[in-house]
Design a protein around this motif. Structure first.
Motif, short mmCIF file in Angstrom:
data_model
loop_
_atom_site.label_atom_id
_atom_site.label_comp_id
_atom_site.label_asym_id
_atom_site.label_seq_id
_atom_site.Cartn_x
_atom_site.Cartn_y
_atom_site.Cartn_z
N UNK A 158 16.02 -87.90 -21.63
CA UNK A 158 16.51 -89.25 -21.34
C UNK A 158 15.94 -89.78 -20.02
N UNK A 159 15.87 -88.88 -19.02
CA UNK A 159 15.33 -89.30 -17.70
C UNK A 159 13.85 -89.63 -17.81
N UNK A 160 13.13 -88.83 -18.58
CA UNK A 160 11.69 -89.07 -18.74
C UNK A 160 11.49 -90.43 -19.42
N UNK A 161 12.27 -90.68 -20.46
CA UNK A 161 12.13 -91.94 -21.21
C UNK A 161 12.43 -93.14 -20.29
N UNK A 162 13.42 -92.99 -19.42
CA UNK A 162 13.74 -94.09 -18.49
C UNK A 162 12.54 -94.35 -17.57
N UNK A 163 11.90 -93.27 -17.10
CA UNK A 163 10.72 -93.41 -16.22
C UNK A 163 9.56 -94.08 -16.97
N UNK A 164 9.40 -93.68 -18.22
CA UNK A 164 8.33 -94.24 -19.06
C UNK A 164 8.54 -95.74 -19.23
N UNK A 165 9.80 -96.12 -19.44
CA UNK A 165 10.12 -97.54 -19.66
C UNK A 165 9.74 -98.38 -18.43
N UNK A 166 10.06 -97.86 -17.25
CA UNK A 166 9.75 -98.58 -16.01
C UNK A 166 8.24 -98.79 -15.90
N UNK A 167 7.47 -97.74 -16.16
CA UNK A 167 6.01 -97.85 -16.05
C UNK A 167 5.47 -98.84 -17.07
N UNK A 168 5.98 -98.79 -18.29
CA UNK A 168 5.53 -99.72 -19.33
C UNK A 168 5.78 -101.17 -18.92
N UNK A 169 6.95 -101.40 -18.32
CA UNK A 169 7.28 -102.78 -17.90
C UNK A 169 6.33 -103.25 -16.81
N UNK A 170 6.08 -102.38 -15.83
CA UNK A 170 5.16 -102.76 -14.73
C UNK A 170 3.78 -103.08 -15.29
N UNK A 171 3.34 -102.25 -16.22
CA UNK A 171 2.00 -102.43 -16.78
C UNK A 171 1.92 -103.76 -17.56
N UNK A 172 2.96 -104.00 -18.37
CA UNK A 172 2.97 -105.24 -19.16
C UNK A 172 2.95 -106.47 -18.26
N UNK A 173 3.60 -106.35 -17.09
CA UNK A 173 3.71 -107.50 -16.19
C UNK A 173 2.40 -107.80 -15.46
N UNK A 174 1.51 -106.80 -15.34
CA UNK A 174 0.34 -107.02 -14.47
C UNK A 174 -1.02 -106.84 -15.14
N UNK A 175 -1.06 -106.24 -16.35
CA UNK A 175 -2.37 -105.93 -16.93
C UNK A 175 -2.60 -106.67 -18.26
N UNK A 176 -3.83 -107.02 -18.57
CA UNK A 176 -4.12 -107.75 -19.82
C UNK A 176 -4.21 -106.79 -21.00
N UNK A 177 -3.05 -106.35 -21.49
CA UNK A 177 -3.03 -105.28 -22.49
C UNK A 177 -3.54 -105.71 -23.86
N UNK A 178 -3.50 -107.03 -24.14
CA UNK A 178 -3.95 -107.46 -25.47
C UNK A 178 -5.39 -107.95 -25.47
N UNK A 179 -6.12 -107.69 -24.36
CA UNK A 179 -7.52 -108.08 -24.34
C UNK A 179 -8.41 -106.85 -24.35
N UNK A 180 -9.67 -107.05 -24.73
CA UNK A 180 -10.59 -105.91 -24.85
C UNK A 180 -11.16 -105.58 -23.47
N UNK A 181 -10.75 -104.42 -22.92
CA UNK A 181 -11.20 -104.04 -21.58
C UNK A 181 -11.40 -102.53 -21.51
N UNK A 182 -11.88 -102.07 -20.35
CA UNK A 182 -11.97 -100.63 -20.11
C UNK A 182 -11.05 -100.28 -18.94
#
Ligand code: EPU
Length: 301
Positions: free
Chosen positions: A199-223
């Motif tokens: 449960x703790x790991x999943x909570x940490x994963x969720x935080x990272x996913x949110x940060x990434x979604x907020x700052x990175x162009x995840x739906x565009x083609x990049x490296x």
């Protein structure tokens, strides 16, 4: 590069699938890359024999993992692409040790370990690509890098022509850099991970996913990030401050979301992307006196 039918037949005898004239744009997250023969391995235990055959005929090769951090040249390539088949990669846990095949998806490996109450890799969850690619680059994000967890790596070494195991201090992991040689192919890794409730790991994963979604162009083609961050600085911030978001060379564009992500915004070629990398590097050099180093790996002819 097109291999002879004779060599193709000998490779097939070793269980290798041979596909002629494959567009490597289909194998990379940038969707950029020319054409060559693709050799798909189904078993790691034949890799030394496969490499011996290629060396015997002086066929240059590159080993492609997830294709998420490479920029591949345009046109007919002068090397063949080796790739591991997308069958189910081996993953198992013994106590605090996880044994993972290099062909495994990195996010899948993080989740697998989490299900066994092994944490420490939460930050790596959204990093696209394979475990092998993550090892080679010492992938990292949100305060996590894979390197510190690595205890053993089984790899094929072109320098010796053998499968070997490197342990602990025999491998150096630095920021987006490792001591592996260009002719090393990652096969398996043993990671030592701290125990943590799922449960703790999943909570940490969720935080990272949110940060990434907020700052990175995840739906565009990049490296991912194109440049390494310079010591004490941020390539993304510098490029952004120069007003270069949206700046284009042909079909290659500085993302309007994160300035260190360069995206394929149309029919970008490798030449477009290299043009954009060069132009941005030059602007940063002039403005800040900083020479940005590529984070993306460039494979031309
Ligand atoms: N920033 C801007 N404008 C931008 C982008 C960033 O002002 O367009 C600022 C941010 O506001 C922040 C700072 O620059 O203050 C750093 O940005 P961010 O937190 O996005 O991290 P980064 O240093 O740009 C690094 C890694 C990423 C990793 C993130 C999260 C490198 C080259 N990049 O990015 O890794 O996901 O941290 O930990 O080290 C990759 O390796 O391909 C990659 C994407």
């Amino acid at each position: 590069m097109r291999i002879s039918e004779h060599l193709a037949a000998r490779l097939k005898d070793l269980g290798v699938e041979v596909h002629h004239g494959v567009s490597l744009a289909e194998r990379t997250s940038l969707e950029i890359g020319g054409a060559t023969d693709e050799l798909i391995l189904h078993r790691y235990d034949r890799i030394a024999e496969v490499m011996r055959l290629l060396a015997g005929e002086q066929i240059p090769w590159r080993f492609l993992g997830g294709g998420t951090n490479v920029l591949i040249g345009d046109g007919e390539l002068s090397w063949v692409a080796l790739h591991m088949a997308a069958s189910r990669p081996g993953m198992r846990v013994e106590g605090n040790d996880a044994y993972i095949d290099a062909s495994a998806d990195l996010g899948g490996a993080v989740t697998f370990c989490a299900k066994h109450d092994l944490g420490g890799m939460e930050g790596l969850i959204g990093v696209p690509g394979s475990v092998g690619g993550a090892l080679r680059m010492n992938a990292g994000a949100y305060g996590t890098q894979i390197g510190p967890h690595v205890r053993e790596v089984e790899l094929y070494r072109a320098a010796t022509g053998k499968v070997e195991t490197l342990r602990g201090p025999e491998i150096r992991f630095d920021y987006r850099h490792t001591s592996f040689a260009p002719g090393d192919v990652m096969l398996r890794v043993k990671l030592e991970l701290p125990s943590k409730p799922y449960k703790e790991i999943v909570a940490g994963i969720r935080v990272c996913n949110e940060k990434r979604r907020a700052s990175q162009p995840l739906n565009q083609r990049s490296a991912g990030c194109i440049f390494k961050n310079p010591p004490g600085g941020s390539a993304g911030r510098m490029i952004d401050e120069l007003g270069l978001k949206g700046f284009r060379v042909g079909g290659a564009m500085v993302s309007d979301r994160h300035a260190n992500f360069f995206v394929n915004a149309g029919h970008a070629t490798c030449a477009d992307m290299l043009g954009l990398i060069g132009a941005v590097r030059e602007r940063v050099r002039r403005a800040y006196g900083v020479e940005l180093e590529n984070e993306v790996i460039v494979w031309q002819n």
